[in-house]
Design a protein around this motif. Structure first.
Motif, PDB file in Angstrom:
ATOM      1  N   VAL A  85      26.592  50.048  73.553  1.00  0.00           N
ATOM      2  CA  VAL A  85      27.622  50.392  72.566  1.00  0.00           C
ATOM      3  C   VAL A  85      28.463  49.168  72.213  1.00  0.00           C
ATOM      4  CG1 VAL A  85      29.663  51.810  72.133  1.00  0.00           C
ATOM      5  CG2 VAL A  85      27.678  52.802  73.290  1.00  0.00           C
ATOM      6  N   SER A  86      28.843  48.395  73.219  1.00  0.00           N
ATOM      7  CA  SER A  86      29.637  47.189  72.971  1.00  0.00           C
ATOM      8  C   SER A  86      28.894  46.218  72.058  1.00  0.00           C
ATOM      9  CB  SER A  86      29.964  46.492  74.298  1.00  0.00           C
ATOM     10  OG  SER A  86      30.700  47.327  75.153  1.00  0.00           O
ATOM     11  N   LEU A  87      27.616  46.021  72.333  1.00  0.00           N
ATOM     12  CA  LEU A  87      26.826  45.093  71.526  1.00  0.00           C
ATOM     13  C   LEU A  87      26.597  45.626  70.116  1.00  0.00           C
ATOM     14  CD1 LEU A  87      24.281  43.935  74.241  1.00  0.00           C
ATOM     15  CD2 LEU A  87      26.019  42.514  73.133  1.00  0.00           C
ATOM     16  N   ALA A  88      26.520  46.944  69.965  1.00  0.00           N
ATOM     17  CA  ALA A  88      26.367  47.524  68.622  1.00  0.00           C
ATOM     18  C   ALA A  88      27.577  47.205  67.748  1.00  0.00           C
ATOM     19  CB  ALA A  88      26.171  49.035  68.728  1.00  0.00           C
ATOM     20  N   ASN A 188      16.084  49.782  79.801  1.00  0.00           N
ATOM     21  CA  ASN A 188      17.521  49.776  80.082  1.00  0.00           C
ATOM     22  C   ASN A 188      18.053  48.428  80.556  1.00  0.00           C
ATOM     23  OD1 ASN A 188      16.696  49.657  82.762  1.00  0.00           O
ATOM     24  ND2 ASN A 188      17.263  51.772  83.232  1.00  0.00           N
ATOM     25  N   ARG A 189      17.168  47.461  80.809  1.00  0.00           N
ATOM     26  CA  ARG A 189      17.633  46.134  81.223  1.00  0.00           C
ATOM     27  C   ARG A 189      17.608  45.129  80.076  1.00  0.00           C
ATOM     28  NH1 ARG A 189      17.926  45.375  86.711  1.00  0.00           N
ATOM     29  NH2 ARG A 189      19.265  43.682  86.023  1.00  0.00           N
ATOM     30  N   CYS A 190      17.323  45.590  78.876  1.00  0.00           N
ATOM     31  CA  CYS A 190      17.064  44.652  77.781  1.00  0.00           C
ATOM     32  C   CYS A 190      18.313  43.929  77.280  1.00  0.00           C
ATOM     33  CB  CYS A 190      16.376  45.372  76.620  1.00  0.00           C
ATOM     34  SG  CYS A 190      17.360  46.671  75.844  1.00  0.00           S
ATOM     35  N   PHE A 191      19.518  44.416  77.634  1.00  0.00           N
ATOM     36  CA  PHE A 191      20.737  43.816  77.098  1.00  0.00           C
ATOM     37  C   PHE A 191      21.504  42.979  78.117  1.00  0.00           C
ATOM     38  CE2 PHE A 191      20.714  47.939  74.515  1.00  0.00           C
ATOM     39  CZ  PHE A 191      19.952  47.374  73.507  1.00  0.00           C
ATOM     40  N   ASP A 192      20.972  42.815  79.323  1.00  0.00           N
ATOM     41  CA  ASP A 192      21.729  42.169  80.397  1.00  0.00           C
ATOM     42  C   ASP A 192      22.214  40.774  80.015  1.00  0.00           C
ATOM     43  OD1 ASP A 192      21.279  44.430  81.829  1.00  0.00           O
ATOM     44  OD2 ASP A 192      19.973  43.524  83.326  1.00  0.00           O
ATOM     45  N   GLU A 193      21.305  39.911  79.597  1.00  0.00           N
ATOM     46  CA  GLU A 193      21.670  38.530  79.287  1.00  0.00           C
ATOM     47  C   GLU A 193      22.568  38.451  78.055  1.00  0.00           C
ATOM     48  OE1 GLU A 193      18.344  35.927  79.025  1.00  0.00           O
ATOM     49  OE2 GLU A 193      17.602  36.397  81.034  1.00  0.00           O
ATOM     50  N   GLU A 194      22.261  39.259  77.058  1.00  0.00           N
ATOM     51  CA  GLU A 194      23.044  39.235  75.821  1.00  0.00           C
ATOM     52  C   GLU A 194      24.472  39.707  76.067  1.00  0.00           C
ATOM     53  OE1 GLU A 194      22.628  40.777  71.185  1.00  0.00           O
ATOM     54  OE2 GLU A 194      21.251  41.510  72.725  1.00  0.00           O
ATOM     55  N   TYR A 195      24.621  40.747  76.874  1.00  0.00           N
ATOM     56  CA  TYR A 195      25.960  41.249  77.194  1.00  0.00           C
ATOM     57  C   TYR A 195      26.756  40.191  77.950  1.00  0.00           C
ATOM     58  CZ  TYR A 195      29.667  44.184  79.170  1.00  0.00           C
ATOM     59  OH  TYR A 195      30.891  44.700  79.541  1.00  0.00           O
ATOM     60  N   CYS A 202      33.673  34.309  79.833  1.00  0.00           N
ATOM     61  CA  CYS A 202      32.545  34.097  80.743  1.00  0.00           C
ATOM     62  C   CYS A 202      32.364  32.608  81.033  1.00  0.00           C
ATOM     63  CB  CYS A 202      31.267  34.668  80.137  1.00  0.00           C
ATOM     64  SG  CYS A 202      29.854  34.617  81.257  1.00  0.00           S
ATOM     65  N   GLU A 203      32.189  32.278  82.313  1.00  0.00           N
ATOM     66  CA  GLU A 203      31.978  30.909  82.793  1.00  0.00           C
ATOM     67  C   GLU A 203      33.176  29.985  82.539  1.00  0.00           C
ATOM     68  OE1 GLU A 203      29.670  29.881  84.692  1.00  0.00           O
ATOM     69  OE2 GLU A 203      28.192  31.493  84.555  1.00  0.00           O
ATOM     70  N   ILE A 219      34.117  34.283  85.355  1.00  0.00           N
ATOM     71  CA  ILE A 219      33.183  35.405  85.284  1.00  0.00           C
ATOM     72  C   ILE A 219      31.762  34.850  85.316  1.00  0.00           C
ATOM     73  CG2 ILE A 219      32.329  37.294  83.841  1.00  0.00           C
ATOM     74  CD1 ILE A 219      35.175  37.481  82.657  1.00  0.00           C
ATOM     75  N   VAL A 220      30.953  35.346  86.254  1.00  0.00           N
ATOM     76  CA  VAL A 220      29.576  34.861  86.357  1.00  0.00           C
ATOM     77  C   VAL A 220      28.539  35.969  86.187  1.00  0.00           C
ATOM     78  CG1 VAL A 220      30.153  32.852  87.760  1.00  0.00           C
ATOM     79  CG2 VAL A 220      29.630  35.039  88.887  1.00  0.00           C
ATOM     80  N   ASP A 221      28.972  37.234  86.301  1.00  0.00           N
ATOM     81  CA  ASP A 221      27.983  38.309  86.195  1.00  0.00           C
ATOM     82  C   ASP A 221      28.686  39.654  86.099  1.00  0.00           C
ATOM     83  OD1 ASP A 221      25.494  39.456  86.022  1.00  0.00           O
ATOM     84  OD2 ASP A 221      24.906  39.053  88.097  1.00  0.00           O
ATOM     85  N   VAL A 222      27.908  40.672  85.741  1.00  0.00           N
ATOM     86  CA  VAL A 222      28.326  42.069  85.820  1.00  0.00           C
ATOM     87  C   VAL A 222      27.175  42.809  86.491  1.00  0.00           C
ATOM     88  CG1 VAL A 222      28.954  44.150  84.548  1.00  0.00           C
ATOM     89  CG2 VAL A 222      29.744  41.926  83.738  1.00  0.00           C
ATOM     90  N   THR A 223      27.463  43.561  87.540  1.00  0.00           N
ATOM     91  CA  THR A 223      26.398  44.245  88.276  1.00  0.00           C
ATOM     92  C   THR A 223      25.866  45.432  87.478  1.00  0.00           C
ATOM     93  OG1 THR A 223      27.821  45.833  89.427  1.00  0.00           O
ATOM     94  CG2 THR A 223      27.583  43.638  90.418  1.00  0.00           C
ATOM     95  N   ALA A 224      24.755  45.983  87.937  1.00  0.00           N
ATOM     96  CA  ALA A 224      24.157  47.148  87.275  1.00  0.00           C
ATOM     97  C   ALA A 224      25.124  48.324  87.244  1.00  0.00           C
ATOM     98  CB  ALA A 224      22.865  47.546  87.987  1.00  0.00           C
TER      99      ALA A 224
END
Length: 249
Positions: A85-88, A188-195, A202-203, A219-224
């Motif tokens: 939703v955020s990326l949309a 469901n993992r297709c947006f991980d890097e883009e998000y 971030c960074e 910020i280095v990551d967001v967990t599942a």
């Protein structure tokens, strides 16, 4: 609407306390078609994360909720929907704004333009036996409003000095939401890097308040599960939920 299902069942309301509340009430009464959208010209008690209210002038902005059935996601995977939703919204905004502006997602689900808030998301899930049964996605997006109570808030119109037809904006955003949702359904993992690459700060080494203590980290990551991962200068990692961390402006 030029969509397959999101917004095909459109319920338009003049004034209501909260579109999420109304959508939840509909879901309790009957099984609504997936993609049902409840849109209000005025939302008197719009809600955000942490119980915050959402400020919105009547007839000026997008305030709507959509009902989805992401049964392909387990309960511990629900943050993937937040990513989609955020990326949309990030997909939609460049259709109205100058291309040189930085559009970022402030974890977990606020949208910022050049460091100022333009949109917020409230996602509420109904879970049974580790499966998401239905989801209500509430979105508030500032389109034509010019004046805000806080300096850290903007609208599309305050940036471009143009007025936009709110109904057309709703139709376009629903289309972008549908594209992201269908991609999520396939993987469901297709947006991980883009998000992650779209995250605000971030960074960047910044100051945060974690469990009441000020810390400098990036910020280095967001967990599942949606936990924000901060890394301090000594490489120590901190895993934060929404109630534990505050961003310093």
């Amino acid at each position: 609407m030029n969509t397959i299902f999101i917004g095909q069942n459109l319920i338009e309301i003049k004034s209501i306390d909260s579109t999420n509340n109304y959508a939840a009430q509909l879901s309790r009464q009957s099984v609504m078609p997936e993609g049902t959208v409840v849109a209000a010209e005025e939302q008197t008690k719009g809600r955000g994360q942490r119980g915050n209210s959402w400020e919105s002038e009547a007839k000026k902005n997008l305030t709507f909720s959509t009902i989805l059935y992401p049964k392909f996601l387990k309960a511990d995977e629900q943050f993937y929907l937040t990513k989609a939703v955020s990326l949309a919204i990030c997909d939609f905004l460049p259709t109205l704004l100058p291309v040189n502006l930085k559009i970022k997602i402030k974890w977990p689900n606020d949208i910022y333009i050049e460091g100022k808030k333009i949109a917020g998301i409230l996602i509420e899930n109904s879970v049974r036996e580790n499966q998401i049964q239905h989801t209500i996605v509430g979105i508030g997006l500032n389109i034509n409003q010019q004046n805000f109570k806080t300096e850290n808030t903007v609208s599309v119109s305050s940036i471009t000095e143009k007025e936009y037809p709110v109904n057309e904006c709703l139709e376009q955003l629903c289309s972008f939401l549908e594209v992201r949702y269908l991609k999520l359904k396939k993987n469901n993992r297709c947006f991980d890097e883009e998000y992650l690459s779209s995250l605000y700060q971030c960074e960047e080494m910044k100051s945060y308040l974690f469990k009441g203590e000020k810390t400098i980290a990036k910020i280095v990551d967001v967990t599942a599960e949606g936990l924000l991962v901060l890394e301090k200068k000594n490489s120590e990692k901190i895993y934060c939920n929404l109630k534990e961390v505050t961003f310093f402006q």
